[in-house]
Design a protein around this motif. Structure first.
Motif, PDB file in Angstrom:
ATOM      1  N   ILE A 126     -26.498 -18.037 -56.216  1.00  0.00           N
ATOM      2  CA  ILE A 126     -26.917 -18.475 -54.887  1.00  0.00           C
ATOM      3  C   ILE A 126     -25.715 -18.381 -53.955  1.00  0.00           C
ATOM      4  CG2 ILE A 126     -27.777 -20.391 -53.496  1.00  0.00           C
ATOM      5  CD1 ILE A 126     -29.320 -21.362 -55.900  1.00  0.00           C
ATOM      6  N   ARG A 128     -24.394 -19.264 -50.385  1.00  0.00           N
ATOM      7  CA  ARG A 128     -24.678 -20.180 -49.281  1.00  0.00           C
ATOM      8  C   ARG A 128     -23.642 -20.009 -48.172  1.00  0.00           C
ATOM      9  NH1 ARG A 128     -23.389 -26.642 -49.620  1.00  0.00           N
ATOM     10  NH2 ARG A 128     -23.722 -27.151 -47.403  1.00  0.00           N
ATOM     11  N   THR A 240     -28.694 -17.642 -48.343  1.00  0.00           N
ATOM     12  CA  THR A 240     -29.377 -18.487 -47.374  1.00  0.00           C
ATOM     13  C   THR A 240     -28.365 -19.217 -46.509  1.00  0.00           C
ATOM     14  OG1 THR A 240     -31.164 -20.115 -47.124  1.00  0.00           O
ATOM     15  CG2 THR A 240     -29.527 -20.527 -48.858  1.00  0.00           C
ATOM     16  N   GLY A 245     -29.141 -23.965 -48.222  1.00  0.00           N
ATOM     17  CA  GLY A 245     -28.298 -23.809 -49.404  1.00  0.00           C
ATOM     18  C   GLY A 245     -27.826 -25.136 -49.954  1.00  0.00           C
ATOM     19  N   LYS A 249     -28.707 -26.282 -53.801  1.00  0.00           N
ATOM     20  CA  LYS A 249     -27.685 -26.511 -54.820  1.00  0.00           C
ATOM     21  C   LYS A 249     -27.887 -27.850 -55.521  1.00  0.00           C
ATOM     22  CE  LYS A 249     -23.949 -28.637 -52.088  1.00  0.00           C
ATOM     23  NZ  LYS A 249     -23.942 -29.903 -52.840  1.00  0.00           N
TER      24      LYS A 249
END
Length: 326
Positions: A126, A128, A240, A245, A249
Protein backbone atom coordinates in the motif's frame (compact mmCIF):
# COMPACT_ATOMS: atom_id res chain seq x y z
CA UNK A 1 25.38 5.30 9.82
CA UNK A 2 23.74 7.94 12.02
CA UNK A 3 20.37 7.17 13.57
CA UNK A 4 18.10 9.73 15.21
CA UNK A 5 16.35 7.94 18.08
CA UNK A 6 12.99 9.53 18.89
CA UNK A 7 11.20 7.45 21.55
CA UNK A 8 8.25 9.79 22.06
CA UNK A 9 5.59 8.93 24.62
CA UNK A 10 3.96 5.99 26.35
CA UNK A 11 4.64 2.64 24.72
CA UNK A 12 7.08 4.38 22.39
CA UNK A 13 9.60 4.43 25.21
CA UNK A 14 9.19 0.68 25.79
CA UNK A 15 9.43 -0.19 22.11
CA UNK A 16 12.56 1.88 21.53
CA UNK A 17 14.25 0.48 24.64
CA UNK A 18 13.82 -3.07 23.36
CA UNK A 19 14.62 -2.15 19.75
CA UNK A 20 17.94 -0.63 20.83
CA UNK A 21 18.82 -3.89 22.58
CA UNK A 22 18.34 -5.67 19.27
CA UNK A 23 20.41 -3.14 17.34
CA UNK A 24 23.22 -3.45 19.85
CA UNK A 25 23.06 -7.26 19.69
CA UNK A 26 23.75 -7.16 15.96
CA UNK A 27 27.30 -6.06 16.64
CA UNK A 28 27.15 -3.30 14.02
CA UNK A 29 28.49 0.22 14.46
CA UNK A 30 25.74 2.84 14.62
CA UNK A 31 26.02 6.46 15.73
CA UNK A 32 22.82 7.15 17.67
CA UNK A 33 21.49 10.40 19.10
CA UNK A 34 18.31 10.54 21.18
CA UNK A 35 15.95 13.53 21.24
CA UNK A 36 12.49 14.31 22.72
CA UNK A 37 9.46 14.34 20.45
CA UNK A 38 5.69 14.47 20.88
CA UNK A 39 4.52 15.01 24.45
CA UNK A 40 8.09 14.60 25.64
CA UNK A 41 9.13 17.38 23.28
CA UNK A 42 6.38 19.63 24.58
CA UNK A 43 7.39 18.99 28.19
CA UNK A 44 11.07 19.64 27.44
CA UNK A 45 10.89 22.53 25.00
CA UNK A 46 7.27 23.65 24.76
CA UNK A 47 6.72 22.15 21.29
CA UNK A 48 6.04 18.58 20.06
CA UNK A 49 8.83 18.92 17.48
CA UNK A 50 11.55 21.08 19.06
CA UNK A 51 14.03 22.77 16.73
CA UNK A 52 16.87 20.74 18.22
CA UNK A 53 15.03 17.48 17.52
CA UNK A 54 14.28 18.50 13.95
CA UNK A 55 17.92 19.40 13.40
CA UNK A 56 19.05 15.98 14.65
CA UNK A 57 16.49 14.29 12.37
CA UNK A 58 17.66 16.26 9.32
CA UNK A 59 21.29 15.33 9.94
CA UNK A 60 20.56 11.62 10.43
CA UNK A 61 20.63 8.82 7.85
CA UNK A 62 17.62 7.15 9.47
CA UNK A 63 15.06 7.81 12.19
CA UNK A 64 14.02 5.25 14.79
CA UNK A 65 10.62 6.50 15.93
CA UNK A 66 8.54 5.14 18.80
CA UNK A 67 5.07 6.59 19.30
CA UNK A 68 3.52 9.88 20.41
CA UNK A 69 0.34 10.91 22.18
CA UNK A 70 -1.34 11.05 25.56
CA UNK A 71 -4.84 12.04 26.64
CA UNK A 72 -3.45 14.68 28.97
CA UNK A 73 -2.39 16.78 25.97
CA UNK A 74 -5.83 16.77 24.31
CA UNK A 75 -6.68 20.19 25.77
CA UNK A 76 -3.66 21.88 24.18
CA UNK A 77 -3.97 23.98 21.05
CA UNK A 78 -3.88 21.60 18.11
CA UNK A 79 -0.50 22.85 16.88
CA UNK A 80 1.02 21.86 20.25
CA UNK A 81 -0.40 18.34 20.49
CA UNK A 82 2.02 15.39 20.27
CA UNK A 83 0.67 14.13 16.93
CA UNK A 84 1.86 17.32 15.23
CA UNK A 85 5.41 15.99 15.57
CA UNK A 86 4.65 13.28 13.01
CA UNK A 87 3.14 15.74 10.55
CA UNK A 88 6.06 18.11 11.12
CA UNK A 89 8.67 15.46 10.39
CA UNK A 90 6.88 14.49 7.19
CA UNK A 91 6.66 18.10 6.06
CA UNK A 92 10.18 19.25 6.91
CA UNK A 93 11.90 16.07 5.65
CA UNK A 94 9.80 15.76 2.51
CA UNK A 95 8.50 12.34 3.51
CA UNK A 96 5.63 12.23 1.04
CA UNK A 97 5.47 8.48 0.35
CA UNK A 98 4.67 5.74 2.84
CA UNK A 99 5.37 2.22 1.52
CA UNK A 100 3.31 -0.16 3.64
CA UNK A 101 3.90 -3.84 2.84
CA UNK A 102 1.28 -6.34 4.02
CA UNK A 103 2.78 -9.82 4.09
CA UNK A 104 1.28 -12.93 5.64
CA UNK A 105 4.09 -15.24 6.70
CA UNK A 106 3.28 -18.97 6.71
CA UNK A 107 3.86 -19.27 10.45
CA UNK A 108 1.20 -16.60 11.15
CA UNK A 109 -1.55 -17.59 8.71
CA UNK A 110 -3.70 -19.12 11.44
CA UNK A 111 -3.36 -16.01 13.60
CA UNK A 112 -5.26 -13.77 11.18
CA UNK A 113 -8.85 -12.81 11.87
CA UNK A 114 -9.54 -13.71 8.22
CA UNK A 115 -9.84 -17.22 6.80
CA UNK A 116 -6.45 -18.83 6.08
CA UNK A 117 -7.27 -19.30 2.40
CA UNK A 118 -7.77 -15.55 2.04
CA UNK A 119 -4.41 -14.53 3.50
CA UNK A 120 -2.08 -17.49 2.90
CA UNK A 121 0.77 -16.23 0.71
CA UNK A 122 -0.49 -12.64 0.78
CA UNK A 123 2.04 -10.01 -0.31
CA UNK A 124 0.72 -6.60 -1.29
CA UNK A 125 2.05 -3.06 -1.00
CA UNK A 126 0.00 0.00 0.00
CA UNK A 127 1.50 3.32 -1.13
CA UNK A 128 0.10 6.21 0.88
CA UNK A 129 0.69 9.90 0.07
CA UNK A 130 1.77 11.65 3.28
CA UNK A 131 2.19 15.38 2.69
CA UNK A 132 -1.14 16.53 1.26
CA UNK A 133 -4.87 15.91 1.50
CA UNK A 134 -7.13 17.04 4.33
CA UNK A 135 -4.40 16.68 6.98
CA UNK A 136 -2.31 19.48 5.47
CA UNK A 137 -4.88 21.49 3.50
CA UNK A 138 -5.80 24.98 4.57
CA UNK A 139 -7.85 26.83 5.66
CA UNK A 140 -9.03 24.82 8.64
CA UNK A 141 -10.41 25.62 12.06
CA UNK A 142 -13.57 26.22 14.09
CA UNK A 143 -15.75 29.23 13.42
CA UNK A 144 -19.31 30.56 13.46
CA UNK A 145 -21.19 29.45 10.36
CA UNK A 146 -22.49 32.18 8.08
CA UNK A 147 -24.34 29.84 5.73
CA UNK A 148 -25.39 26.21 5.41
CA UNK A 149 -28.19 24.52 7.35
CA UNK A 150 -27.43 26.20 10.68
CA UNK A 151 -26.13 29.78 10.30
CA UNK A 152 -24.80 31.15 13.57
CA UNK A 153 -23.82 27.74 14.92
CA UNK A 154 -20.22 26.69 15.59
CA UNK A 155 -18.76 24.61 12.77
CA UNK A 156 -15.50 22.83 12.18
CA UNK A 157 -13.91 22.87 8.74
CA UNK A 158 -10.94 21.32 6.99
CA UNK A 159 -9.74 21.56 3.42
CA UNK A 160 -9.06 18.55 1.21
CA UNK A 161 -6.69 19.51 -1.59
CA UNK A 162 -4.07 18.05 -3.90
CA UNK A 163 -2.01 19.80 -6.57
CA UNK A 164 -1.01 18.01 -9.75
CA UNK A 165 2.70 17.83 -8.78
CA UNK A 166 1.78 16.21 -5.47
CA UNK A 167 -0.21 13.50 -7.23
CA UNK A 168 2.42 13.09 -9.94
CA UNK A 169 5.25 12.32 -7.55
CA UNK A 170 3.31 9.71 -5.55
CA UNK A 171 2.09 8.21 -8.83
CA UNK A 172 5.68 7.71 -10.01
CA UNK A 173 6.58 6.03 -6.72
CA UNK A 174 3.62 3.66 -7.01
CA UNK A 175 4.14 2.80 -10.68
CA UNK A 176 7.84 2.16 -10.14
CA UNK A 177 7.06 -0.06 -7.18
CA UNK A 178 4.59 -2.00 -9.30
CA UNK A 179 7.22 -2.48 -12.01
CA UNK A 180 9.35 -4.38 -9.49
CA UNK A 181 6.46 -6.64 -8.48
CA UNK A 182 3.54 -8.09 -10.46
CA UNK A 183 3.05 -4.92 -12.54
CA UNK A 184 -0.47 -4.23 -11.27
CA UNK A 185 -1.48 -0.94 -9.63
CA UNK A 186 -4.89 -0.06 -8.16
CA UNK A 187 -5.53 3.63 -7.52
CA UNK A 188 -8.09 4.19 -4.75
CA UNK A 189 -10.12 7.42 -4.83
CA UNK A 190 -13.56 8.92 -4.33
CA UNK A 191 -13.80 10.71 -7.65
CA UNK A 192 -17.56 10.18 -7.90
CA UNK A 193 -18.18 12.84 -5.22
CA UNK A 194 -14.87 14.65 -4.55
CA UNK A 195 -13.25 17.07 -7.04
CA UNK A 196 -9.91 16.55 -5.31
CA UNK A 197 -9.96 12.90 -6.26
CA UNK A 198 -11.23 13.57 -9.76
CA UNK A 199 -7.96 15.45 -10.24
CA UNK A 200 -6.15 12.53 -8.57
CA UNK A 201 -7.70 10.05 -10.99
CA UNK A 202 -6.99 12.23 -14.04
CA UNK A 203 -3.32 12.54 -13.06
CA UNK A 204 -3.00 8.79 -12.38
CA UNK A 205 -4.35 8.02 -15.85
CA UNK A 206 -1.96 10.51 -17.45
CA UNK A 207 1.11 9.26 -15.58
CA UNK A 208 0.05 5.69 -16.28
CA UNK A 209 0.77 6.25 -19.96
CA UNK A 210 4.45 6.54 -19.04
CA UNK A 211 4.34 3.01 -17.63
CA UNK A 212 2.73 0.85 -20.34
CA UNK A 213 4.00 -2.32 -18.67
CA UNK A 214 1.88 -1.66 -15.56
CA UNK A 215 -1.84 -2.44 -15.50
CA UNK A 216 -3.68 0.49 -13.88
CA UNK A 217 -7.12 0.04 -12.33
CA UNK A 218 -9.30 2.34 -10.23
CA UNK A 219 -11.54 1.65 -7.26
CA UNK A 220 -13.68 3.81 -4.99
CA UNK A 221 -12.46 3.82 -1.42
CA UNK A 222 -15.58 2.22 0.10
CA UNK A 223 -15.40 -0.70 -2.32
CA UNK A 224 -11.64 -0.99 -1.86
CA UNK A 225 -12.04 -1.26 1.91
CA UNK A 226 -14.38 -4.21 1.41
CA UNK A 227 -12.29 -5.92 -1.29
CA UNK A 228 -9.08 -5.67 0.76
CA UNK A 229 -10.75 -7.85 3.36
CA UNK A 230 -12.88 -9.98 1.03
CA UNK A 231 -10.18 -10.77 -1.55
CA UNK A 232 -6.86 -9.19 -0.52
CA UNK A 233 -4.74 -11.35 -2.83
CA UNK A 234 -6.45 -9.75 -5.83
CA UNK A 235 -4.25 -6.69 -5.20
CA UNK A 236 -0.56 -6.15 -5.90
CA UNK A 237 0.18 -2.43 -5.30
CA UNK A 238 -2.43 0.03 -4.00
CA UNK A 239 -1.93 3.80 -4.11
CA UNK A 240 -4.17 6.30 -2.34
CA UNK A 241 -4.31 9.65 -0.59
CA UNK A 242 -3.32 10.61 2.91
CA UNK A 243 -6.61 10.16 4.75
CA UNK A 244 -7.76 7.01 2.97
CA UNK A 245 -4.30 5.51 3.40
CA UNK A 246 -4.35 6.31 7.11
CA UNK A 247 -7.61 4.39 7.54
CA UNK A 248 -6.39 1.49 5.39
CA UNK A 249 -3.20 1.01 7.34
CA UNK A 250 -4.97 0.73 10.70
CA UNK A 251 -7.74 -1.62 9.60
CA UNK A 252 -5.56 -3.67 7.28
CA UNK A 253 -2.86 -4.14 9.92
CA UNK A 254 -5.41 -5.51 12.33
CA UNK A 255 -7.06 -7.85 9.87
CA UNK A 256 -4.14 -9.05 7.78
CA UNK A 257 -0.66 -7.84 8.67
CA UNK A 258 -0.72 -9.81 11.92
CA UNK A 259 1.05 -7.49 14.30
CA UNK A 260 2.04 -9.05 17.62
CA UNK A 261 -1.01 -8.04 19.63
CA UNK A 262 -3.02 -10.33 17.35
CA UNK A 263 -0.98 -13.42 18.24
CA UNK A 264 -2.65 -16.07 20.41
CA UNK A 265 -1.16 -16.36 23.91
CA UNK A 266 0.11 -19.91 23.32
CA UNK A 267 2.10 -18.95 20.23
CA UNK A 268 5.78 -18.31 20.94
CA UNK A 269 7.28 -15.10 19.66
CA UNK A 270 10.12 -17.23 18.26
CA UNK A 271 8.07 -19.33 15.82
CA UNK A 272 8.64 -17.16 12.79
CA UNK A 273 12.31 -16.62 13.59
CA UNK A 274 12.89 -20.37 13.84
CA UNK A 275 11.76 -20.60 10.23
CA UNK A 276 14.24 -17.90 9.24
CA UNK A 277 17.05 -19.69 11.07
CA UNK A 278 16.33 -22.91 9.20
CA UNK A 279 16.60 -21.08 5.89
CA UNK A 280 19.48 -18.75 6.69
CA UNK A 281 22.39 -20.98 5.81
CA UNK A 282 25.06 -22.29 8.15
CA UNK A 283 27.60 -19.49 8.04
CA UNK A 284 29.16 -18.98 11.43
CA UNK A 285 28.52 -15.22 11.37
CA UNK A 286 24.80 -15.64 10.69
CA UNK A 287 24.35 -18.29 13.35
CA UNK A 288 26.22 -16.23 15.93
CA UNK A 289 23.93 -13.25 15.38
CA UNK A 290 20.86 -15.48 15.47
CA UNK A 291 21.91 -17.04 18.76
CA UNK A 292 22.47 -13.59 20.31
CA UNK A 293 18.98 -12.53 19.34
CA UNK A 294 17.52 -15.84 20.52
CA UNK A 295 18.81 -14.99 23.99
CA UNK A 296 16.88 -11.73 23.92
CA UNK A 297 13.79 -13.47 22.56
CA UNK A 298 13.85 -16.05 25.31
CA UNK A 299 14.02 -13.34 27.95
CA UNK A 300 11.14 -11.45 26.36
CA UNK A 301 9.11 -14.62 25.97
CA UNK A 302 9.55 -15.51 29.63
CA UNK A 303 8.49 -12.07 30.81
CA UNK A 304 5.16 -12.24 28.95
CA UNK A 305 4.50 -8.53 29.23
CA UNK A 306 3.74 -5.88 26.63
CA UNK A 307 7.37 -5.36 25.70
CA UNK A 308 7.88 -8.61 23.82
CA UNK A 309 4.77 -7.95 21.78
CA UNK A 310 5.89 -4.45 20.88
CA UNK A 311 9.37 -5.48 19.80
CA UNK A 312 8.34 -8.49 17.71
CA UNK A 313 7.90 -6.75 14.32
CA UNK A 314 11.23 -4.95 14.81
CA UNK A 315 12.97 -8.29 15.36
CA UNK A 316 11.44 -9.84 12.27
CA UNK A 317 12.42 -6.92 10.05
CA UNK A 318 15.94 -6.78 11.46
CA UNK A 319 16.42 -10.49 10.82
CA UNK A 320 15.24 -10.10 7.24
CA UNK A 321 17.43 -7.09 6.53
CA UNK A 322 20.54 -8.54 8.15
CA UNK A 323 20.25 -11.95 6.54
CA UNK A 324 19.37 -10.53 3.14
CA UNK A 325 15.79 -11.80 3.14
CA UNK A 326 13.14 -10.07 1.00
Amino acid sequence: MKIAVLPGDGIGLEIITEALKVLNALGESFEMETAPVGGAGYEAKGHPLPEETLKIAKEADAILFGAVGDFKYDTLARELRPEQAILGLRKHLGLFANLRPAICYPELTAASSLKPELVAGLNILIVRELNGDIYFGSPKGIRTATDGLFPGAREGFDTMRYSEPEVERIAHVAFQAAQKRQKRLCSVDKSNVLETFQLWKDVMIRIGKEYPDVELTHMYVDNAAMQLVKAPKAFDVVVTGNMFGDIFKEDFDKAIELMPNELPEHQSVRNYLIGIKNQSGNTEANLTKIEKLYTILEQLDQRRNTNWRGVYPWLVKLFQLHLGKN
